[in-house]
Design an enzyme around this catalytic site. Structure first.
Site, mmCIF file in Angstrom:
data_model
loop_
_atom_site.group_PDB
_atom_site.id
_atom_site.type_symbol
_atom_site.label_atom_id
_atom_site.label_comp_id
_atom_site.label_asym_id
_atom_site.label_seq_id
_atom_site.Cartn_x
_atom_site.Cartn_y
_atom_site.Cartn_z
ATOM 1 N N VAL A 167 0.863 -1.182 0.000
ATOM 2 C CA VAL A 167 0.000 0.000 0.000
ATOM 3 C C VAL A 167 0.897 1.229 0.000
ATOM 4 O O VAL A 167 1.734 1.382 0.886
ATOM 5 C CB VAL A 167 -0.903 0.014 1.256
ATOM 6 C CG1 VAL A 167 -1.710 1.303 1.301
ATOM 7 C CG2 VAL A 167 -1.814 -1.200 1.240
ATOM 8 N N PRO A 168 0.772 2.101 -1.010
ATOM 9 C CA PRO A 168 1.607 3.307 -0.997
ATOM 10 C C PRO A 168 1.292 4.144 0.243
ATOM 11 O O PRO A 168 0.153 4.197 0.667
ATOM 12 C CB PRO A 168 1.193 4.043 -2.260
ATOM 13 C CG PRO A 168 -0.046 3.417 -2.734
ATOM 14 C CD PRO A 168 -0.169 2.088 -2.117
ATOM 15 N N PHE B 255 0.706 10.904 6.033
ATOM 16 C CA PHE B 255 0.121 10.300 7.251
ATOM 17 C C PHE B 255 -0.936 9.279 6.893
ATOM 18 O O PHE B 255 -1.856 9.055 7.651
ATOM 19 C CB PHE B 255 -0.540 11.377 8.121
ATOM 20 C CG PHE B 255 0.407 11.932 9.145
ATOM 21 C CD1 PHE B 255 0.747 13.264 9.142
ATOM 22 C CD2 PHE B 255 0.999 11.100 10.072
ATOM 23 C CE1 PHE B 255 1.636 13.769 10.068
ATOM 24 C CE2 PHE B 255 1.887 11.599 11.007
ATOM 25 C CZ PHE B 255 2.200 12.941 11.001
ATOM 26 N N GLY B 256 -0.878 8.701 5.716
ATOM 27 C CA GLY B 256 -1.987 7.801 5.427
ATOM 28 C C GLY B 256 -1.625 6.756 4.401
ATOM 29 O O GLY B 256 -0.722 6.942 3.606
ATOM 30 N N LYS B 257 -2.366 5.651 4.452
ATOM 31 C CA LYS B 257 -2.195 4.581 3.465
ATOM 32 C C LYS B 257 -3.186 4.834 2.325
ATOM 33 O O LYS B 257 -4.314 5.273 2.556
ATOM 34 C CB LYS B 257 -2.495 3.231 4.100
ATOM 35 C CG LYS B 257 -1.502 2.879 5.214
ATOM 36 C CD LYS B 257 -1.653 1.412 5.589
ATOM 37 C CE LYS B 257 -0.539 0.985 6.528
ATOM 38 N NZ LYS B 257 -0.939 1.105 7.959
ATOM 39 N N VAL B 258 -2.746 4.601 1.107
ATOM 40 C CA VAL B 258 -3.591 4.870 -0.063
ATOM 41 C C VAL B 258 -4.018 3.544 -0.702
ATOM 42 O O VAL B 258 -3.182 2.707 -1.004
ATOM 43 C CB VAL B 258 -2.831 5.728 -1.090
ATOM 44 C CG1 VAL B 258 -3.714 6.003 -2.296
ATOM 45 C CG2 VAL B 258 -2.379 7.035 -0.469
ATOM 46 N N GLY C 155 1.239 7.761 2.281
ATOM 47 C CA GLY C 155 1.363 9.219 2.142
ATOM 48 C C GLY C 155 2.042 9.750 3.388
ATOM 49 O O GLY C 155 2.567 8.982 4.183
ATOM 50 N N ASP D 284 6.457 19.238 -0.368
ATOM 51 C CA ASP D 284 6.945 17.839 -0.398
ATOM 52 C C ASP D 284 6.985 17.311 -1.823
ATOM 53 O O ASP D 284 6.524 16.195 -2.099
ATOM 54 C CB ASP D 284 6.063 16.949 0.495
ATOM 55 C CG ASP D 284 6.860 15.749 1.041
ATOM 56 O OD1 ASP D 284 6.231 14.837 1.625
ATOM 57 O OD2 ASP D 284 8.092 15.709 0.835
ATOM 58 N N LYS E 245 -7.434 7.521 0.552
ATOM 59 C CA LYS E 245 -6.358 7.637 1.534
ATOM 60 C C LYS E 245 -6.970 7.556 2.924
ATOM 61 O O LYS E 245 -7.912 8.289 3.238
ATOM 62 C CB LYS E 245 -5.651 8.976 1.346
ATOM 63 C CG LYS E 245 -4.448 9.180 2.241
ATOM 64 C CD LYS E 245 -3.702 10.346 1.688
ATOM 65 C CE LYS E 245 -2.742 10.992 2.577
ATOM 66 N NZ LYS E 245 -2.090 12.151 1.948
#
Ligand SMILES: Nc1nnc(-c2c[nH]c3ncc(-c4c[nH]c5ccccc45)cc23)o1
Length: 333
Positions: free
Chosen positions: A82-83, A87-90, A85, A191, A105
């Site tokens: 899972v890619p 603060f989060g999984k996409v 981010g 970023d 996300k």
């Protein structure tokens, strides 16, 4: 529940405008996560005209929308890759009625910052991942967005090695159009790097607006260090105030990564020996030594302008878009 109570108490998901969505995420950010515990069902706002079908005020995960670990474009599927981010999984998401495919996300509510949504909800551009809606379910904010099904530039570099110059030109033009738009609204992404550029069949878009700020005047005085070290500009590292030009420098280091297959610095200063690159970025001249020999003279000139140590001298997105390197003449091809 019988039908009447269902009708009287429709679910808490509704269609709305970008400002309805912002009101919702502000409520989530400002409400103690403990009091959000009581809400047993999903709640949220989906933007109008997004091909997502709300049924009786519900938009249930695994019923109205399915989430899948992202099918990788290049690598054999690892254990639910899972890619990630900031603060989060996409995940890949698909609306069960319209079959529309999206990115979703998942951000734990305690990590959620409404800045992540604010910019994407208020500002639209074809090179910025479009926001479709936000749901709160089981203490997790689910952000539904435009999906880059070609994966990220980082995933492509890790799987296929250095990119060819015509691919780099194509990606750079897309990213610069997105940056030109953001910078015209005094927005700093903070970023820019290969994993935050995702690919679609006909375009590339910027993602992950969790560190984004909108400047009130022409300089931003940071309270904390934002970004990913290898791609940070010297002025950002110094923490004495910076502006949108920091994103231009990060694009320059991203182009070096696309040309060479590695971020700047790491070949000359191995990560094993250098836990941090902040001092190197501060002391050393910009990483022009990491530009491969094979780089065309025009692209090298573009990088010199993008990596200028002095922000005021560094090119803007508009100026870089007019560079010869991004307009290869016929005879070059
Ligand atoms: N951090 C973040 N915040 N918003 C996003 C996002 C919005 N739409 C997307 N589409 C694709 C991917 C993606 C990233 N790496 C990948 C590797 C393989 C496949 C897909 C991807 C990520 C996104 O990402």
């Amino acid at each position: 529940q019988d039908l009447s109570s269902h009708v009287q108490n429709p679910g808490k998901v509704r269609y709305g405008t970008a400002s309805d969505l912002l009101d919702f995420v502000n409520m989530v950010s400002n409400t103690l996560s403990s009091s959000l515990l009581e809400v047993g069902e999903e709640m949220g706002v989906l933007l109008n005209k997004t091909d997502m079908v709300i049924k009786d005020g519900h938009y249930r995960i695994d019923l109205d929308v399915l989430l899948f670990p992202w099918k990788l474009t290049y690598k054999p599927p690892g254990p639910g890759y899972v890619p990630k981010g900031s603060f989060g999984k996409v995940h890949l998401a698909q609306d069960t009625k319209t079959r529309k495919r999206m990115a979703c996300k998942l951000i734990p509510v305690e990590h959620f910052k409404h800045a992540e949504v604010e910019i994407q909800a208020r500002f639209q551009h074809e090179n910025i991942a479009q926001l479709y809606g936000a749901l709160l379910w089981e203490q997790t904010v689910h952000l539904f967005m435009e999906a880059g099904e070609g994966g990220s530039v980082l995933e492509k570099l890790d799987s296929c090695g250095p990119m060819r110059e015509f691919e780099i030109i194509w990606v750079s033009q897309q990213v610069l159009r997105g940056l030109e738009y953001l910078h015209s609204h005094k927005i700093i992404h903070h970023d820019i790097k290969p994993s935050n550029i995702v690919l679609m069949s006909a375009k590339a878009v910027l993602v992950d607006f969790g560190l984004t700020v909108q400047m009130k005047d022409d300089v931003y005085i940071p309270r904390d260090l934002r970004g990913t070290e290898m791609y940070m500009s010297p002025e950002l590292v110094l923490c004495r105030g910076h502006n949108t030009k920091t994103d231009i420098y990060s694009l320059g280091t991203t182009i070096i990564h696309m040309l060479s297959g590695s971020p700047p610095w790491v070949r000359r200063y191995p990560r094993s020996a250098y836990p941090s690159y902040l001092y190197i970025i501060h002391k050393q001249a910009p990483p022009l030594e990491d530009i491969p020999e094979s780089c065309s003279p025009a692209m090298r000139r573009l990088l010199e302008h993008a990596l200028d140590r002095v922000p005021a001298r560094r090119s803007s997105a508009t100026e870089l878009l007019n560079e010869e390197a991004l307009h290869p003449s016929r005879e070059d091809q």
